[in-house]
Scaffold this motif. Structure first.
Motif, PDB file in Angstrom:
ATOM      1  N   ILE A  42      -5.690  10.002  13.159  1.00  0.00           N
ATOM      2  CA  ILE A  42      -5.986  11.323  12.603  1.00  0.00           C
ATOM      3  C   ILE A  42      -5.311  12.397  13.432  1.00  0.00           C
ATOM      4  CG2 ILE A  42      -7.792  13.030  12.237  1.00  0.00           C
ATOM      5  CD1 ILE A  42      -9.617  10.881  11.342  1.00  0.00           C
ATOM      6  N   GLU A  94      -2.256   6.764  10.481  1.00  0.00           N
ATOM      7  CA  GLU A  94      -1.335   7.889  10.457  1.00  0.00           C
ATOM      8  C   GLU A  94      -0.464   7.851   9.216  1.00  0.00           C
ATOM      9  OE1 GLU A  94       1.824   7.760  13.113  1.00  0.00           O
ATOM     10  OE2 GLU A  94       2.396   9.849  12.777  1.00  0.00           O
ATOM     11  N   GLU A  95       0.075   6.670   8.937  1.00  0.00           N
ATOM     12  CA  GLU A  95       0.974   6.498   7.815  1.00  0.00           C
ATOM     13  C   GLU A  95       0.328   6.913   6.501  1.00  0.00           C
ATOM     14  OE1 GLU A  95       4.096   5.367   8.435  1.00  0.00           O
ATOM     15  OE2 GLU A  95       4.344   6.124   6.391  1.00  0.00           O
ATOM     16  N   PHE A  96      -0.885   6.440   6.285  1.00  0.00           N
ATOM     17  CA  PHE A  96      -1.520   6.707   5.001  1.00  0.00           C
ATOM     18  C   PHE A  96      -2.055   8.125   4.905  1.00  0.00           C
ATOM     19  CE2 PHE A  96      -0.638   2.870   3.098  1.00  0.00           C
ATOM     20  CZ  PHE A  96      -0.812   1.851   3.996  1.00  0.00           C
ATOM     21  N   THR A 148      -7.274  -1.309   4.297  1.00  0.00           N
ATOM     22  CA  THR A 148      -6.395  -2.484   4.330  1.00  0.00           C
ATOM     23  C   THR A 148      -5.923  -2.767   5.735  1.00  0.00           C
ATOM     24  OG1 THR A 148      -5.582  -1.942   2.126  1.00  0.00           O
ATOM     25  CG2 THR A 148      -4.258  -3.457   3.427  1.00  0.00           C
ATOM     26  N   GLU A 150       0.820  -1.213   0.000  1.00  0.00           N
ATOM     27  CA  GLU A 150       0.000   0.000   0.000  1.00  0.00           C
ATOM     28  C   GLU A 150       0.850   1.257   0.000  1.00  0.00           C
ATOM     29  OE1 GLU A 150      -3.094   0.638  -0.363  1.00  0.00           O
ATOM     30  OE2 GLU A 150      -3.713  -1.451  -0.503  1.00  0.00           O
ATOM     31  N   ILE A 167      -5.889  -1.990  18.064  1.00  0.00           N
ATOM     32  CA  ILE A 167      -5.553  -0.567  18.078  1.00  0.00           C
ATOM     33  C   ILE A 167      -4.236  -0.229  17.396  1.00  0.00           C
ATOM     34  CG2 ILE A 167      -5.000   1.386  19.571  1.00  0.00           C
ATOM     35  CD1 ILE A 167      -7.031   0.405  21.527  1.00  0.00           C
ATOM     36  N   ARG A 179      14.350   2.740  15.662  1.00  0.00           N
ATOM     37  CA  ARG A 179      14.111   4.141  15.334  1.00  0.00           C
ATOM     38  C   ARG A 179      15.414   4.910  15.196  1.00  0.00           C
ATOM     39  NH1 ARG A 179       9.289   2.768  17.362  1.00  0.00           N
ATOM     40  NH2 ARG A 179       7.497   4.065  16.857  1.00  0.00           N
ATOM     41  N   ALA A 237      -1.622  12.482  12.664  1.00  0.00           N
ATOM     42  CA  ALA A 237      -1.258  12.950  11.328  1.00  0.00           C
ATOM     43  C   ALA A 237      -1.607  14.411  11.106  1.00  0.00           C
ATOM     44  CB  ALA A 237      -1.948  12.089  10.275  1.00  0.00           C
ATOM     45  N   LEU A 259      -3.953   2.349  14.294  1.00  0.00           N
ATOM     46  CA  LEU A 259      -3.396   3.671  14.565  1.00  0.00           C
ATOM     47  C   LEU A 259      -2.218   3.985  13.658  1.00  0.00           C
ATOM     48  CD1 LEU A 259      -3.407   5.867  17.189  1.00  0.00           C
ATOM     49  CD2 LEU A 259      -1.140   4.930  17.318  1.00  0.00           C
ATOM     50  N   ARG A 260      -1.246   3.093  13.647  1.00  0.00           N
ATOM     51  CA  ARG A 260      -0.035   3.331  12.879  1.00  0.00           C
ATOM     52  C   ARG A 260      -0.345   3.504  11.401  1.00  0.00           C
ATOM     53  NH1 ARG A 260       4.712   3.882  12.844  1.00  0.00           N
ATOM     54  NH2 ARG A 260       6.111   2.526  13.973  1.00  0.00           N
ATOM     55  N   SER A 261      -1.208   2.624  10.908  1.00  0.00           N
ATOM     56  CA  SER A 261      -1.488   2.664   9.474  1.00  0.00           C
ATOM     57  C   SER A 261      -2.311   3.885   9.099  1.00  0.00           C
ATOM     58  CB  SER A 261      -2.205   1.394   9.052  1.00  0.00           C
ATOM     59  OG  SER A 261      -1.476   0.278   9.464  1.00  0.00           O
ATOM     60  N   ILE A 286      -2.244  -1.537  15.055  1.00  0.00           N
ATOM     61  CA  ILE A 286      -2.165  -1.613  13.595  1.00  0.00           C
ATOM     62  C   ILE A 286      -2.992  -0.501  12.965  1.00  0.00           C
ATOM     63  CG2 ILE A 286      -2.508  -3.056  11.577  1.00  0.00           C
ATOM     64  CD1 ILE A 286      -2.308  -5.471  13.264  1.00  0.00           C
ATOM     65  N   ARG A 313       3.067   6.905  19.072  1.00  0.00           N
ATOM     66  CA  ARG A 313       3.501   5.838  18.161  1.00  0.00           C
ATOM     67  C   ARG A 313       4.267   4.768  18.900  1.00  0.00           C
ATOM     68  NH1 ARG A 313       6.287   9.231  14.884  1.00  0.00           N
ATOM     69  NH2 ARG A 313       4.581  10.458  14.062  1.00  0.00           N
ATOM     70  N   LEU A 338       5.545  -3.702  12.751  1.00  0.00           N
ATOM     71  CA  LEU A 338       4.385  -4.560  12.990  1.00  0.00           C
ATOM     72  C   LEU A 338       4.801  -6.023  13.029  1.00  0.00           C
ATOM     73  CD1 LEU A 338       1.569  -3.150  10.686  1.00  0.00           C
ATOM     74  CD2 LEU A 338       1.685  -3.073  13.154  1.00  0.00           C
ATOM     75  N   GLY A 381      -5.528   2.524   1.981  1.00  0.00           N
ATOM     76  CA  GLY A 381      -4.543   2.021   2.929  1.00  0.00           C
ATOM     77  C   GLY A 381      -5.143   1.788   4.298  1.00  0.00           C
ATOM     78  N   HIS A 422      -0.500  10.615   6.165  1.00  0.00           N
ATOM     79  CA  HIS A 422       0.710  11.354   5.810  1.00  0.00           C
ATOM     80  C   HIS A 422       0.985  11.291   4.322  1.00  0.00           C
ATOM     81  CE1 HIS A 422       2.646  13.043   9.240  1.00  0.00           C
ATOM     82  NE2 HIS A 422       2.480  11.954   9.934  1.00  0.00           N
ATOM     83  N   LEU A 439      -6.635  -5.950   8.108  1.00  0.00           N
ATOM     84  CA  LEU A 439      -5.487  -6.720   8.590  1.00  0.00           C
ATOM     85  C   LEU A 439      -5.586  -6.902  10.096  1.00  0.00           C
ATOM     86  CD1 LEU A 439      -3.109  -7.833   7.018  1.00  0.00           C
ATOM     87  CD2 LEU A 439      -1.766  -5.900   7.805  1.00  0.00           C
TER      88      LEU A 439
END
Lengths: 342, 329, 283
Positions: free
Chosen positions: C91, C157-159, C196, B199, C149, B313, C94, C153-155, C151, C106, B241, C193, C161, C200
């Motif tokens: 949200i 934020e990532e997407f 997905t 993705e 939570i 990190r 990001a 949260l991280r994703s 997965i 994070r 992950l 994203g 961004h 997941l």
């Protein structure tokens, strides 16, 4: 969004409506060894007492004791009796005690996998202790070869397999070893989980049998019922009277009969290395842990009726599933004890 | 990649001078507060968890102190507990699994994102996502029935004959062990790497690729040297992950690792991991010190995760290049 | 064409083929697992499986109807709990936060992600089961939700961004507030994203047994509402798989198959029903 909400409502409704019965729901937790027979019993009992649902989950003997003490379940089940500390913890928390009721008998057998050996081997207590202590390291060691004249044992290293998860089976096995071997008692001791001197750990009986089946020159210990159902070969064990006994329903019940005479009132007794010519030395009771006092009268009556049924009619079904039945003397004593449940 | 926050002048003349209440009337402030609460709850929950673990392991901590980290003995009867073999096993299996899963996963993600036509890519991704849904118990069982015999009969003997001089590949081939556990874990974590990396790669703007190609790079070079670095943080995120999953997996590991507390250097040796021993012994543990020692192990795992995350990190910060699109760690 | 170029082209072709191999390996593992499950459990999938309650060993005709419903309930509730926290938290990270708060959140999410599932179960036990003195679907959903939570949260934020700045600025230039921009423009752009990631996360918790052991517990019967112990597919798989009975083994494999099918269906539904056109054409 609306469709999502609609979906949500449907599922919640289904979940809610699906049971509008007036069932009396009783929860129990504990040993996995008797899970098959308990699930059969509770199901049969439910058939004749339609409004009583006894839900038993096998989470382990230790967890069963803990849940019973915490009060999150109505009763517990364990392959090893609660010790004094645990009994005190329970009565401190609940204000009344908890009673032990033996339900069926089980046994632990020695299963092995030696290339080209199909005979049933005879094991002495010294041999077993030696193997699991790591002192007897080869299959053709005199300790093993001695009682097995006529069997061609190779000079291979023994691969020891034990249970990795805490279990009642381990408890019984180590209880037996502690009785027959002073060295084991001092060095290792008994328990559901111990510090094994040697060996690989398999998770569950499934894990142990799997490892033994797949690893040449290995030896492990499993419950009799497990070995029986999976057609696994196992050996005999020499009992206190000097006979090499093969574990089966009779020899296990023999062990219980021998112990019945000196059975304490609270039924907390170990029957490993029991007296009796035909007794199988690595046998055990498994207990239901029932509170001495119920705050809920319907639950109490349901449990009492269930116990009475299980100790009498239920024993037949136990045998069908390869659990040895309780000797009559023990049953009689228990039936009396049931009346003391308030 | 876009910068983290776009600073936009607020509608009113001087944002700072407005009181909190009047800012509250502006929908944005409410949104900010609410989403902040959600984000804060994550930290709160984690803290609560740590506190719970800390509290429930107090007896054991006082009894063993720092010795817990270096003792090898795990004896419930003698009430002697040490975490060293478990720490070792956890780290070894996690590292092995990542060594296998990251190249495989990244490769597959690149293929799916860059080369495969959209329909095929979507369909294959669908199936790969299913890998994440396979219950860990089933992974364990498949490990026992398929991977272990494979290891014992074919792979481990082969490794021994080819590389047996290395201390990494010594000892009898039981089939179970660190390597087997690592392989099973690798299969379990691969969907996370593939799914998220794909993705992220897909979201890299087209002009990046085209610029590289316009400058004469081959397809591979544009992918590996431009697109992948651009998606660096996302890919690292997917590796985080995967790492977390590998560290915390219980069921599947305990079925194939051999459950023997050792510190053997050999990958063929049976071992143990923190999550596995907790799963194995927690339900049967009786006695306060025993239970609390298990909880303390959970705390130790927390610490390991903390350190590993920090190191990773650090690695990212140190190796990042300007303009690679990295906005945050 | 000079030799250096030839070499680079060769490397390019080689590496790209290699990536194809990687993808093939990953997919074939899945098909292998599916095939294994079908082979060993396929025979146990019949009408009874979906409609009957579990039967004791030795009796045929038992099923896992309560486990299927139980799993569905647990997953739905877990999503309701875990997804909003992860989504809105993402949200915040990001769109609104500064980098130090984002760093801490994070980190915390990554730590939470690494906690063994059994420890999460123990935590949920102490929080939701002990005070009320009984196991419940809610407790199980709480434990599973916790695991969803990180997965999510991280994703998220990532997407978020990954959405180009230009989009945000254009929206705000048109007068939309921050919030409106986020919900109407940025989130839809990152929708793929995020979806997905949520699926997941759902897939991950669908197969977990350990957190349910001390929360949802298990039930041989139907579980009314949300406050009673409930059966679930992973728990049934576990207890059947470790038993000595072949029939139960087959049912365990069948249950694994049904669980995968459940997730597959959810995947399809989620992508179809909740799909909206992405604001950014796929490059």
């Amino acid at each position: 969004m609306k469709r999502f909400a609609g979906l949500l409502l449907v599922v919640l409704a289904v979940g809610g409506i699906v049971l509008a019965q007036n069932a009396l729901s009783i929860n129990g937790a504990g040993a996995s060894f008797p899970y098959p027979i308990y699930s059969k019993w509770f199901d049969e009992f439910h058939k004749t007492n339609g409004n009583i649902q006894i839900n038993y989950q096998s989470v382990g003997s230790g967890a069963g004791i803990k849940q019973a003490t915490d009060g999150t379940v109505d009763f517990g089940a364990s392959d090893g009796p609660m010790n004094d500390e645990q009994l005190k913890a329970y009565s401190d928390k609940h204000g009344s005690g908890i009673l032990h009721f033996p339900t069926v008998l089980g046994a632990v057998v020695m299963t092995y996998n030696i290339p080209n050996v199909t005979a049933s081997l005879n094991f002495t207590p010294e041999a077993i202790a030696g193997i699991f202590l790591g002192k007897v390291t080869k299959w053709n060691d005199p300790a093993i070869a001695g009682p097995n004249k006529g069997v061609n044992l190779p000079a291979n290293d023994i691969v020891v397999v034990h249970r990795s998860d805490g279990s009642g089976t381990t408890y019984v096995f180590t209880d037996y070893l502690s009785k027959v071997s002073g060295e084991w008692k001092d060095k290792v001791g008994k328990g559901a989980s111990i510090n094994w001197p040697v060996g690989l750990g398999g998770k569950g009986s499934e894990g142990v049998t799997g490892l033994v089946k797949q690893t040449p020159n290995s030896i492990g210990y499993v419950e009799l019922i497990y070995a029986a159902k999976n057609s696994i070969g196992y050996g005999t064990v020499k009992n206190g009277s000097g006979t090499f006994v093969k574990a089966d329903l009779e020899s296990v019940s023999e062990a219980a009969s021998g112990a019945a005479k000196s059975m304490p009132d609270d039924f907390r007794v170990s029957i490993t290395d029991a007296p009796g010519k035909k007794a199988y030395p690595i046998s055990t009771f498994t207990w239901l842990l029932i509170p001495a006092k119920f705050s809920d009268a319907p639950k109490r009556d349901a449990m009492k009726n269930f116990l009475k049924w299980a100790l009498t009619d239920g024993q037949k079904q136990a045998e069908e599933l390869s659990y040895a039945r309780l000797p009559k003397e023990v049953v009689a004593k228990e039936l009396k004890a049931i009346d003391s449940i308030q | 990649m876009a910068a983290s926050t776009t600073t936009v002048p607020s509608a009113s003349p001087s944002a700072g001078s407005r009181s909190f209440i009047s800012r509250l009337r502006d929908g944005d402030e409410i949104a900010r507060v609410i989403t902040f609460l959600f984000a804060a709850s994550v930290v709160l929950i984690t803290l609560l968890l740590v506190l719970q673990l800390w509290h429930d392991s107090s007896l054991a901590r006082h009894k063993f102190g720092f010795q817990f980290f270096v003792t090898r003995v795990w004896d419930p009867n003698a009430e002697q507990f040490g975490a060293l073999p478990f720490i070792y096993g956890t780290l070894v299996t996690a590292v092995v699994s990542l060594l296998i899963a990251v190249p495989l996963g990244l490769g597959a993600a690149i293929f799916l994102a860059e080369l495969a036509p959209q329909k095929i890519s979507d369909t294959l991704q669908f199936f790969i996502d299913l890998l994440a849904a396979v219950p860990s118990v089933i992974y364990g069982l498949l490990g026992v029935f398929i991977v272990v015999p494979l290891m014992r009969e074919i792979i481990q003997p082969a490794l021994k004959s080819l590389l047996g001089f290395l201390p990494l590949f010594q000892g009898p081939p039981y089939g179970i062990g660190f390597l087997t556990a690592g392989i099973v874990l690798a299969i379990m974590v691969i969907p996370y790497i593939i799914s998220v990396s794909r993705e992220v790669l897909l979201s890299v703007p087209r002009d990046q690729r085209e610029a590289a190609l316009a400058l004469g790079s081959t397809r591979w070079e544009s992918t590996w040297k431009v697109v992948v670095p651009f998606a660096r943080t996302g890919i690292m995120g997917s590796i985080f992950l995967a790492l977390a999953r590998a560290l915390g997996e219980t069921m599947a590991v305990t079925m194939v690792i051999g459950n023997t507390p050792t510190n053997s250097a050999s990958l063929l040796s049976p071992g143990y991991s923190i999550a596995a021993v907790i799963a194995n012994e927690f339900t049967e543990a009786t006695g306060d010190v025993y239970l609390q020692a298990l909880v303390e192990l959970g705390l130790v795992l927390f610490l390991i995760t903390f350190i590993l995350n920090g190191l990773a990190r650090l690695l990212m910060v140190v190796t990042t290049q300007k303009g690679s699109g990295m906005g945050h760690v | 064409m000079n030799s250096r170029l030839r070499w680079r082209k060769f490397v390019s072709g080689f590496m790209l083929t290699l990536t194809g191999v990687c993808a093939a390996v990953a997919v074939s593992v899945l098909f292998f697992i599916l095939g294994y499950l079908v082979y060993h459990g396929g025979t146990s999938i019949n009408w009874n499986f979906f409609t009957k309650l579990p039967a004791p060993v030795g009796e045929i005709g038992g099923g896992m109807a309560n486990a299927i419903v139980g799993s569905a309930k647990l997953l739905l509730l877990a999503s309701l709990f875990g997804v909003p926290i992860g989504f809105f938290g993402g949200i915040y990270l990001a769109e609104f936060s500064n980098s130090s708060i984002a760093f801490v959140v994070r980190y915390a999410a990554d730590l939470l992600n690494g906690v063994p599932s059994i420890v999460i179960g123990i935590f949920a036990y102490a929080l939701v089961v002990l005070p009320f003195k009984h196991f419940s679907t809610l407790a199980g959903a709480f434990a599973l939700g916790l695991m969803m939570i990180p997965i999510t949260l991280r994703s998220t934020e990532e997407f978020l961004h990954g959405v180009p700045r230009a989009l945000r600025e254009a929206s705000m230039a048109l007068g939309a507030s921050r919030w409106k921009t986020i919900m109407a423009v940025v989130v839809p752009a990152a929708y793929r994203g995020i979806m997905t990631a949520i699926l997941l996360a759902l897939a991950r918790v669908a197969g977990e047994t350990a957190p349910l052991l001390f929360t949802a517990f298990g039930n041989r019967y139907w579980s009314p509402g949300l406050g009673q112990p409930t059966a679930s597919l992973p728990a049934m798989i576990y207890s059947y798989a470790i038993s000595p009975y072949d029939d139960w083994h087959r049912q365990a494999w069948a249950a694994g198959l049904v669980l995968l099918a459940l997730i597959l269906i959810v995947n399809i539904f989620a992508r179809a029903i909740l799909a909206r056109g992405s604001a950014i054409p796929r490059s």
